[in-house]
Design a protein around this motif. Structure first.
Motif, PDB file in Angstrom:
ATOM      1  N   UNK A 116     -11.653  36.111  -3.440  1.00  0.00           N
ATOM      2  CA  UNK A 116     -10.986  34.825  -3.199  1.00  0.00           C
ATOM      3  C   UNK A 116     -10.947  34.447  -1.718  1.00  0.00           C
ATOM      4  N   UNK A 117     -10.945  35.452  -0.834  1.00  0.00           N
ATOM      5  CA  UNK A 117     -10.927  35.155   0.603  1.00  0.00           C
ATOM      6  C   UNK A 117     -12.201  34.456   1.060  1.00  0.00           C
ATOM      7  N   UNK A 118     -13.247  34.531   0.256  1.00  0.00           N
ATOM      8  CA  UNK A 118     -14.519  33.919   0.626  1.00  0.00           C
ATOM      9  C   UNK A 118     -14.576  32.429   0.303  1.00  0.00           C
ATOM     10  N   UNK A 119     -13.678  31.966  -0.583  1.00  0.00           N
ATOM     11  CA  UNK A 119     -13.785  30.564  -0.988  1.00  0.00           C
ATOM     12  C   UNK A 119     -12.486  29.771  -0.901  1.00  0.00           C
ATOM     13  N   UNK A 120     -11.336  30.439  -0.702  1.00  0.00           N
ATOM     14  CA  UNK A 120     -10.065  29.723  -0.659  1.00  0.00           C
ATOM     15  C   UNK A 120      -9.678  29.339   0.762  1.00  0.00           C
ATOM     16  N   UNK A 121      -9.418  28.062   0.965  1.00  0.00           N
ATOM     17  CA  UNK A 121      -8.847  27.583   2.217  1.00  0.00           C
ATOM     18  C   UNK A 121      -7.366  27.949   2.241  1.00  0.00           C
ATOM     19  N   UNK A 122      -6.766  27.983   3.430  1.00  0.00           N
ATOM     20  CA  UNK A 122      -5.347  28.361   3.567  1.00  0.00           C
ATOM     21  C   UNK A 122      -4.465  27.507   2.656  1.00  0.00           C
TER      22      UNK A 122
END
Length: 214
Positions: A116-122
């Motif tokens: 998820x860290x690869x595609x989720x914006x803050x």
């Protein structure tokens, strides 16, 4: 025959999911096999996805499909715009004679959290944090966001996108009475383009699609 789901979006655009239950020979009767697809299961997915195209529009010219350098399949004649996706024992396709389209299908699995860290914006992480008390829904919505961005990626068709920066959720999502989820996005490779992505959850399956005129 295993048409799992069909949605006639309008008179020019149709969407469908095919449950893959048939042997390869069933598809080869109607679908030309693209060279280079060697893995038996990948080949079955490939064939089922293309089989679905004339299931949605009977005059779809399968033999005219070309593949761009970005791996996006297309028709040079632009008789139809289309997008195909595969996940597990399912293939999805969206076809339109007028609209630019993208579709994605994903199995709902906890593996999505690991990437998820690869595609989720803050801001998207903040949105999802509001659902952590409902783990099943949290996982489904995380999968839907990934699927939505994959659909946008296919809609764009030119590759080289940052999934966190170039496409972002841009407002509250809506849960409709027909179980459709409506997600407002902004696509910003150059100038910002507002997009509406729609999605559905089928048990352990997430489906997302997008279309724009022109």
């Amino acid at each position: 025959m295993a048409l799992f789901y069909q949605h006639n979006i309008n008179e020019n655009t149709k969407l469908g999911i095919w449950r893959i239950e048939e042997p390869e020979a069933f598809y080869l009767e109607k679908v030309p096999l693209k060279k280079g697809v060697s893995h038996p299961y990948k080949r079955l997915q490939h064939l089922a996805g293309r089989f679905l195209l004339p299931t949605l529009f009977t005059d779809f010219p399968l033999e005219e499909i070309l593949v761009a350098d970005t791996r996006k399949p297309f028709l040079e004649s632009e008789q139809y715009h289309f997008s195909i996706s595969h996940g597990g024992n399912f293939a999805a396709a969206i076809v339109s004679s007028h609209s630019r389209v993208g579709v994605d299908i994903e199995l709902v699995s906890s593996r999505i959290v690991a990437i998820s860290h690869k595609f989720l914006h803050h801001n998207e992480k903040v949105f999802l944090n509001a659902w952590t008390h409902l783990p099943k829904i949290h996982l489904e919505l995380t999968t839907v966001l990934w699927s939505a961005k994959e659909a946008i990626y296919k809609w764009y068709g030119h590759g080289e996108l940052d999934f966190r920066q170039h496409m972002q959720l841009n407002g509250p999502i809506t849960f409709k009475s027909d179980e459709t989820i409506v997600l407002p996005f902004v696509f910003q490779k150059r100038e910002p383009i507002p997009l509406t992505v729609e999605a559905r959850i089928f048990d352990q399956l997430a489906l997302a699609w997008v279309l724009t005129e022109g």
